[in-house]
Write a protein that holds these residues in place. Structure first.
Motif, PDB file in Angstrom:
ATOM      1  N   ALA A  50      -2.994  16.620   2.298  1.00  0.00           N
ATOM      2  CA  ALA A  50      -2.458  15.430   2.873  1.00  0.00           C
ATOM      3  C   ALA A  50      -1.012  15.498   2.825  1.00  0.00           C
ATOM      4  O   ALA A  50      -0.216  14.960   4.081  1.00  0.00           O
ATOM      5  CB  ALA A  50      -2.371  14.014   2.071  1.00  0.00           C
ATOM      6  N   TYR A 197       0.579   9.870  -3.835  1.00  0.00           N
ATOM      7  CA  TYR A 197      -0.286  11.177  -3.203  1.00  0.00           C
ATOM      8  C   TYR A 197      -1.554  10.124  -3.187  1.00  0.00           C
ATOM      9  O   TYR A 197      -2.405  10.211  -2.177  1.00  0.00           O
ATOM     10  CB  TYR A 197      -0.828  12.222  -3.296  1.00  0.00           C
ATOM     11  N   SER A 200       0.088   4.097  -2.153  1.00  0.00           N
ATOM     12  CA  SER A 200       0.927   4.191  -0.366  1.00  0.00           C
ATOM     13  C   SER A 200       1.940   2.778  -0.604  1.00  0.00           C
ATOM     14  O   SER A 200       1.500   2.277  -0.781  1.00  0.00           O
ATOM     15  CB  SER A 200       0.189   4.444   0.424  1.00  0.00           C
TER      16      SER A 200
END
Length: 231
Positions: A50, A197, A200
């Motif tokens: 990501a 990660y 959020s």
């Protein structure tokens, strides 16, 4: 035997040189803001899936970070931060007791240790890495004051993929400067720090919402005056 003695002497001198270099690097942080740090370099050299092509980061002084944000990370990560000298021996003992009783490992890293890890080290759980982390944490506490260590931490910690520091995170998620963060915003940011990660800020899971409420309760219990102990 002569070769062995020479080898031992050279290894000893190398150890002293590296130890001195590490102390110098910590001392420089008294006056210089680090332009890059080990955790960021590790991410860029071996980026997670990501990880963005362009990172977000903007350094701000501790006076431009909301006291609510300062209190939120202390409430969340290290409530004895004003009281210990880099290593929280009580928390370490509690973690060892819990592992012995329940077979579960609970983290006992202080904000100072996390700052040391992010600045100088690599992600690993080996005893060698933890030993280096303790070494740097002790020197951070000896050479820097608590406010400066907290400033470093809040400016280099990753709040989301490629989002380093509280100013970049505040602008990205709330459209405001870090100085203007409210309690719930500060708590939401602090809540994702164990794993930005997996968790959020923009799309908080029920766990993050619950953890944010817990952090706010802890903030109220500590009180804003708790930060005066950092002076």
């Amino acid at each position: 035997m002569r070769f062995f003695r020479r080898l031992c002497l050279r290894l000893f001198l190398l150890f002293l040189l590296l130890a001195l270099l590490s102390v110098v690097l910590v001392a420089l942080l008294r006056v210089f803001d680090p332009p890059v740090w080990a955790w960021q370099l590790g991410r860029e050299l071996s980026p997670p899936v990501a990880y963005p092509a362009k990172v977000q980061h903007r350094w701000v002084g501790i006076d431009r970070i909301s006291p609510r944000m300062q209190l939120a990370v202390i409430a969340s990560e290290d409530q004895r931060y004003p009281l210990h000298r880099g290593l929280d021996l009580e928390a370490i003992q509690d973690a060892l007791d819990e592992r012995e009783k329940r077979g579960r490992v609970r983290g006992a890293s202080t904000i100072t240790q996390q700052t040391a890890k992010n600045l100088f080290l690599w992600p690993d759980k080996s005893l060698f890495r933890k030993g280096l982390e303790a070494w740097f944490a002790i020197w951070l506490e000896l050479l820097l004051d608590k406010q400066r260590i907290l400033e470093l931490y809040l400016n280099i910690v990753e709040f989301g993929p490629g989002i380093y520091g509280v100013e970049a995170a505040s602008q990205r998620y709330f459209g405001k400067a870090a100085a203007a963060l409210h309690d719930w915003e500060a708590a939401r940011l602090a809540a994702v720090l164990p794993n930005p990660y997996r968790f959020s800020v923009a799309r908080p899971s029920p766990y993050i919402l619950q953890r944010g409420r817990w952090i706010r309760r802890q903030m109220r219990q500590l009180g804003q005056g708790y930060l005066k102990q950092l002076d």
